[in-house]
Write an enzyme that holds these catalytic residues in place. Sequence first.
Site, PDB file in Angstrom:
ATOM      1  N   ASP A  84       4.420  99.966  61.673  1.00  0.00           N
ATOM      2  CA  ASP A  84       3.087  99.970  62.260  1.00  0.00           C
ATOM      3  C   ASP A  84       2.718  98.385  62.015  1.00  0.00           C
ATOM      4  O   ASP A  84       2.042  97.821  62.861  1.00  0.00           O
ATOM      5  CB  ASP A  84       2.039 100.910  61.926  1.00  0.00           C
ATOM      6  CG  ASP A  84       2.256 102.358  62.538  1.00  0.00           C
ATOM      7  OD1 ASP A  84       2.646 102.239  63.697  1.00  0.00           O
ATOM      8  OD2 ASP A  84       1.634 103.340  61.966  1.00  0.00           O
ATOM      9  N   HIS A 139      -1.104  86.143  47.308  1.00  0.00           N
ATOM     10  CA  HIS A 139       0.016  86.257  46.397  1.00  0.00           C
ATOM     11  C   HIS A 139      -0.535  87.224  45.447  1.00  0.00           C
ATOM     12  O   HIS A 139      -1.491  86.960  44.829  1.00  0.00           O
ATOM     13  CB  HIS A 139       0.366  84.842  45.511  1.00  0.00           C
ATOM     14  CG  HIS A 139       1.416  85.190  44.436  1.00  0.00           C
ATOM     15  ND1 HIS A 139       2.551  85.989  44.649  1.00  0.00           N
ATOM     16  CD2 HIS A 139       1.453  84.718  43.349  1.00  0.00           C
ATOM     17  CE1 HIS A 139       3.341  85.945  43.619  1.00  0.00           C
ATOM     18  NE2 HIS A 139       2.551  85.187  42.623  1.00  0.00           N
ATOM     19  N   TYR A 177      -3.181 101.152  70.452  1.00  0.00           N
ATOM     20  CA  TYR A 177      -3.755 101.771  69.193  1.00  0.00           C
ATOM     21  C   TYR A 177      -5.204 101.068  69.059  1.00  0.00           C
ATOM     22  O   TYR A 177      -5.274  99.941  69.418  1.00  0.00           O
ATOM     23  CB  TYR A 177      -2.938 101.448  68.033  1.00  0.00           C
ATOM     24  CG  TYR A 177      -3.276 102.145  66.802  1.00  0.00           C
ATOM     25  CD1 TYR A 177      -3.145 103.235  66.437  1.00  0.00           C
ATOM     26  CD2 TYR A 177      -4.224 101.298  65.946  1.00  0.00           C
ATOM     27  CE1 TYR A 177      -3.637 103.907  65.280  1.00  0.00           C
ATOM     28  CE2 TYR A 177      -4.733 101.825  64.624  1.00  0.00           C
ATOM     29  CZ  TYR A 177      -4.304 103.150  64.321  1.00  0.00           C
ATOM     30  OH  TYR A 177      -4.883 103.808  63.254  1.00  0.00           O
ATOM     31  N   HIS A 181       0.840  90.292  41.946  1.00  0.00           N
ATOM     32  CA  HIS A 181       2.038  91.053  41.247  1.00  0.00           C
ATOM     33  C   HIS A 181       2.153  92.586  41.588  1.00  0.00           C
ATOM     34  O   HIS A 181       1.938  93.109  40.297  1.00  0.00           O
ATOM     35  CB  HIS A 181       2.106  90.609  39.851  1.00  0.00           C
ATOM     36  CG  HIS A 181       2.460  89.120  39.641  1.00  0.00           C
ATOM     37  ND1 HIS A 181       3.273  88.698  38.490  1.00  0.00           N
ATOM     38  CD2 HIS A 181       2.088  87.964  40.198  1.00  0.00           C
ATOM     39  CE1 HIS A 181       3.503  87.520  38.565  1.00  0.00           C
ATOM     40  NE2 HIS A 181       2.947  86.868  39.405  1.00  0.00           N
ATOM     41  N   HIS A 234      10.026  87.676  41.141  1.00  0.00           N
ATOM     42  CA  HIS A 234       8.603  87.369  41.028  1.00  0.00           C
ATOM     43  C   HIS A 234       7.841  88.271  41.547  1.00  0.00           C
ATOM     44  O   HIS A 234       7.303  89.258  40.738  1.00  0.00           O
ATOM     45  CB  HIS A 234       8.418  85.860  41.596  1.00  0.00           C
ATOM     46  CG  HIS A 234       7.374  85.197  41.573  1.00  0.00           C
ATOM     47  ND1 HIS A 234       6.982  84.018  41.431  1.00  0.00           N
ATOM     48  CD2 HIS A 234       6.194  85.775  41.244  1.00  0.00           C
ATOM     49  CE1 HIS A 234       5.793  83.605  41.204  1.00  0.00           C
ATOM     50  NE2 HIS A 234       5.188  84.806  40.908  1.00  0.00           N
TER      51      HIS A 234
END
Lengths: 231, 231, 231, 231
Positions: D119, D94, D228, D96, D170
């Site tokens: 991708d 998490h 890839y 910001h 948020h």
Amino acid sequence: MLENLKKEVYKANMLLPKYNLVMFTWGNVSGIDRENDYVVIKPSGVEYEQLSPADMVVVDFKGHIIEGDLKPSSDTLTHIELYKAFPNIRGVVHTHSEWAVCFAQAGKDILAAGTTQGDYFYGSIPVTRKMRKEEIIEQYEKQTGSVIIETFNKRQIEPDQVPGVLVNDHGPFTWGDSPENAVYNSAVLEQVAKMTYHTMQINPDEIEMSRDLLDKHYLRKHGENAYYGQE
Amino acid sequence: MLENLKKEVYKANMLLPKYNLVMFTWGNVSGIDRENDYVVIKPSGVEYEQLSPADMVVVDFKGHIIEGDLKPSSDTLTHIELYKAFPNIRGVVHTHSEWAVCFAQAGKDILAAGTTQGDYFYGSIPVTRKMRKEEIIEQYEKQTGSVIIETFNKRQIEPDQVPGVLVNDHGPFTWGDSPENAVYNSAVLEQVAKMTYHTMQINPDEIEMSRDLLDKHYLRKHGENAYYGQE
Amino acid sequence: MLENLKKEVYKANMLLPKYNLVMFTWGNVSGIDRENDYVVIKPSGVEYEQLSPADMVVVDFKGHIIEGDLKPSSDTLTHIELYKAFPNIRGVVHTHSEWAVCFAQAGKDILAAGTTQGDYFYGSIPVTRKMRKEEIIEQYEKQTGSVIIETFNKRQIEPDQVPGVLVNDHGPFTWGDSPENAVYNSAVLEQVAKMTYHTMQINPDEIEMSRDLLDKHYLRKHGENAYYGQE
Amino acid sequence: MLENLKKEVYKANMLLPKYNLVMFTWGNVSGIDRENDYVVIKPSGVEYEQLSPADMVVVDFKGHIIEGDLKPSSDTLTHIELYKAFPNIRGVVHTHSEWAVCFAQAGKDILAAGTTQGDYFYGSIPVTRKMRKEEIIEQYEKQTGSVIIETFNKRQIEPDQVPGVLVNDHGPFTWGDSPENAVYNSAVLEQVAKMTYHTMQINPDEIEMSRDLLDKHYLRKHGENAYYGQE
């Protein structure tokens, strides 16, 4: 010859990458010896990391090389026009700093939106008119200087109070009482361009600050009643 | 084998993070040995900090590995198409540099808004058409090259004068007369994308520079009458 | 005299360049000794790289120098007004940080668009009204403080819960329970200004967060039921 | 206890400042030991420069501390909900990060505008609905997890193919098959948010890439036919 001025011009050139005002070789600073009307300027197309004070080129007011092994900046004749027309200036800077270029490309003045600009520029930073075909073809760099001077004359702007300009579809020139001060003004111009841009996006109807606030901020730092700083 | 070219390609790849043109492994540079039509290219999905010149992969024009322990970049067949179609180029670069990608995703050319672009690109930097389903499914990387070449042919753009393109919804490819020069063009493309973007926001009605100014700036740096720099 | 507070104020000033909140000398931090109502503040126009704790200037509530060889920041009287009106604060910061300045120049509050702002500011960050001619001419710096205080009074905003403001066409002031905390709030204000700006561009109809979410985030970090962090 | 996982989680947390995904303490990474359903997570409100592997907190699926001297991140219960609902994931992040927050605050998905997103994310990165008052007041952090899971269920998005989400007003949560991979996805999410934002400004009518191109790019890097990289 002019060793001190060369050092000063060299140091001022090195501030351009420090202040993030240039990519590659896209900028140049000059200084002037007013006694002989000799201009000291960065050589053309040399990278900043490879510069030394001895690389600085000395030219006269016709742009002829007086001393130096390298060719002077291709913008030299623009610098010279400014030194001829603006008698108090002792340093000139040209860059392609990105926010200033955006206004130049858009053909818009940088309006005086707040006190940051008002602390250093006594009003809007003007953009020149577009150059005409014949000015571009013939003596382009000299004509670039002429169109700057025309802008200040026609709009009755005092170059000592508004030490910078945007050449239309090109980029900024700034000046000052020393090469270093001209770079300082270049950094301020770039920062206020960035801030005015975003101000315009937030509130396009309300950009310019009041004349009273502009007077207060410009005059508390400049002129005889200045009280900012330690002097 | 091709040790010098490998070093050159390695060094050019390392310029991508230096110039902030890549995140993670999202970019690759190649160079070509025109005598044998061998292409030297970055290996696929390897981080820049772990690269060495010896990791560079040598492939032929069919994309077969001639030398190297690692798989070549997944974009190798696009590079090869460009080398086949554009005979003067010696380096190719692909990145996902952010401002260029924005124009690619928006499907818009980067218009020549000012002299910064005009100094290196003789006009707009074109975006390709979107690729068709069958081109995506079958031989995608080779077809990516084909759609770039089609763009230059249809719009009659000279790849030596406009050394870059935006692949629609993907990102930029650039080229040059060396791997290093191709990276340089990639950095210029990214910077002019950023500046044209903001120019468009300030004044959407007034983006492109005049043809005269474009001619002046491109031709003072390129071609037989160039006078910029020290040569 | 007040050596510890001088060190604290010096250190807080040095955080301004660290957090990219200032260019050149465009910012200042002060702290207060509440016992004597002495304010310790950065000297005017001195570059951060040249500052030392001993350069900090001690002034009383009239702005008279109690100790120090240098002139205090030209914004000193604004700081003093805030200390007089907001009894719980112990540090004040003024900068020209760029995103905050954009909102100040546009004359717009920074609306509480999400939890990042809600974690530190209990609602919108207000912009003052424009200052009147007589306020600008006479006792400008003191009047700048007065217009901030008027804003909080009229709009019934609690300065301990919204530790910052935008002075119209000028820039941000923030405060906190220490000089360092005031700088922290200045950095948060700058970051939320940047994020709210872009939120407005994506979706101008949907900017403010709900009151419930604001309550939750502000109150889980502040007040008696706070449960964020290690205390 | 779980020393290797603690090191892994510590290192992944330290990538957040490296990739410019956090200011101050505004982010946290966790990892899981699937044998015991123990989650290892960053402590609450501790600065990254002061972290060490030994500071990582071990909690069970109820959020009770199994080992550790510090309180776990206040977002711990959100992480746990994700681990319970998404059985293949082994790391959660998490932050910001600023561009992701802008989309969260605007309440808009990050549309799949080009191959950079394709991708790594097999389609748009969804934003949750706004949380209801009762979800905010009662068990807020757990409910934050629930609203994420509801988003993926209702919109029939596969969390292994779209390893990230925006919580309305948020910010972003991402996940992956390791803590490090979850951080990688967080960096990608931030970068594509930035690029999609600008794409929207250039051409709001033409944002999403074609399904064919999305399939090609996602599937050439993921799943059984991937080609890839070096494996």
